[in-house]
Design a protein around this motif. Structure first.
Motif, PDB file in Angstrom:
ATOM      1  N   ARG A   1       0.801  -1.230   0.000  1.00  0.00           N
ATOM      2  CA  ARG A   1       0.000   0.000   0.000  1.00  0.00           C
ATOM      3  C   ARG A   1       0.834   1.281   0.000  1.00  0.00           C
ATOM      4  NH1 ARG A   1      -5.474  -1.072   1.110  1.00  0.00           N
ATOM      5  NH2 ARG A   1      -5.841  -3.281   1.560  1.00  0.00           N
TER       6      ARG A   1
ATOM      7  N   ARG B   1       0.779   4.066  -2.960  1.00  0.00           N
ATOM      8  CA  ARG B   1       0.290   5.406  -2.617  1.00  0.00           C
ATOM      9  C   ARG B   1       1.287   6.471  -3.063  1.00  0.00           C
ATOM     10  NH1 ARG B   1      -0.544   4.380   2.302  1.00  0.00           N
ATOM     11  NH2 ARG B   1      -2.728   3.754   2.137  1.00  0.00           N
TER      12      ARG B   1
ATOM     13  N   ILE C   1      -5.052   2.151  -4.386  1.00  0.00           N
ATOM     14  CA  ILE C   1      -5.093   1.235  -3.241  1.00  0.00           C
ATOM     15  C   ILE C   1      -6.467   0.597  -3.342  1.00  0.00           C
ATOM     16  CG2 ILE C   1      -4.845   0.996  -0.755  1.00  0.00           C
ATOM     17  CD1 ILE C   1      -2.409   2.200  -2.185  1.00  0.00           C
TER      18      ILE C   1
END
Length: 218
Positions: A83, A87, A93
Motif C-alpha cells: 500500500r 500510494r 489502493i
C-alpha cells in the motif's frame, strides 16, 4: 493528394488522425496498463490469502496444509506492504480489486467448492497462485518499461519469495497421489453439497439419455 504518415492517416489539412504511437499516448497507455495490473494484484492477493487458509482448514495438519498456510501468510503481508509503495506513485489502493476478490471467494465457497473433490479444490487454489506469479512477473516488466525501478524491484523480491512457496504447494500433489480416498473425498461434505451434487448428477443422467435418443433417432 494527402500522403500517409508512418503512424497514422492524414486529416483534411495534412494533420494526423488517430496517432497511436506517439510517446505521450504510449505513456498514458502504459500508466493505464499499470493501474489495471495493480487492481488485479489486490484481487489475486486477497484470494491467495483466503483460499489457502480454507484448504488448510480442510486438510488439518497435513503437509499440504502447511504449504498452503505459508502462501496465505505471504499474501497477507503483501497486502499490507504494497500500500505505501502504491500510494507514493498515485496508483490505486484498490478497494475495487479487493471487492472483486471477495466476491469470487464467496462464489467459490458457497457454490463451486460444493461440487469439487478435495484434490480438485487444492489444484484450483494452486492454479490461482500460479496466476498471481504470472501477474507479478508482468507487473515487473511493465514497471521496468515505465521506468519505475522501485516497483520493479519490489516485484522481483516478491517473486523470489512467492515462487518457492507456490512450488512447495505444487510438490504436495504427491501427498494426494498416495492417498486416493482422501483426494477424491468431497471438499465440502454438507447438506448443500449433497443436494448440488445430486442435481448435477441428475442433469448429467438426463443429458446421457438425450444423447442416446438422438443417436437412435439418427
Amino acid at each position: 493528394m494527402h500522403e500517409l504518415q508512418s503512424n497514422g492517416a492524414t486529416n483534411g489539412e495534412g494533420g494526423l488522425l488517430g496517432d497511436e504511437s506517439g510517446p505521450q499516448v504510449e505513456s498514458r497507455r502504459g500508466r493505464a496498463f499499470l493501474t489495471t495490473l495493480v487492481r488485479e494484484l489486490f484481487q489475486t492477493e486477497r484470494s491467495a490469502m483466503i483460499h489457502p487458509r480454507i484448504e488448510a482448514e480442510r486438510l488439518g495438519d497435513a503437509p499440504p496444509a502447511r504449504a498452503m498456510r505459508a502462501v496465505s501468510s505471504h499474501a497477507e503481508a503483501t497486502l499490507s506492504e504494497i500500500r505505501p509503495l502504491l500510494r507514493e506513485r498515485g496508483l490505486p489502493i484498490s478497494a475495487g480489486g479487493s471487492m472483486v476478490g471477495a466476491a469470487f471467494s464467496a462464489l467459490r465457497d458457497h457454490l463451486a467448492d460444493h461440487l469439487l473433490s478435495t484434490e480438485r479444490s487444492y489444484r484450483g487454489t494452486l492454479l490461482g497462485m500460479r496466476h498471481g506469479v504470472d501477474l507479478v512477473e508482468l507487473l515487473q516488466y511493465v514497471a521496468t518499461v515505465e521506468g519505475d525501478t522501485p516497483l520493479a524491484a519490489w516485484c522481483a523480491r516478491w517473486l523470489s519469495m512467492r515462487r518457492p512457496l507456490v512450488e512447495a504447494v505444487a510438490g504436495e500433489l504427491a501427498w494426494f497421489a498416495a492417498r486416493p480416498m482422501r483426494a477424491t473425498r468431497a471438499a465440502k461434505d454438507d447438506v448443500t453439497a449433497h443436494v448440488l451434487r445430486g442435481l448435477v448428477n441428475g442433469v448429467e443422467l438426463v443429458a446421457q439419455r438425450l444423447r442416446r435418443l438422438l443417436t437412435f433417432a439418427g
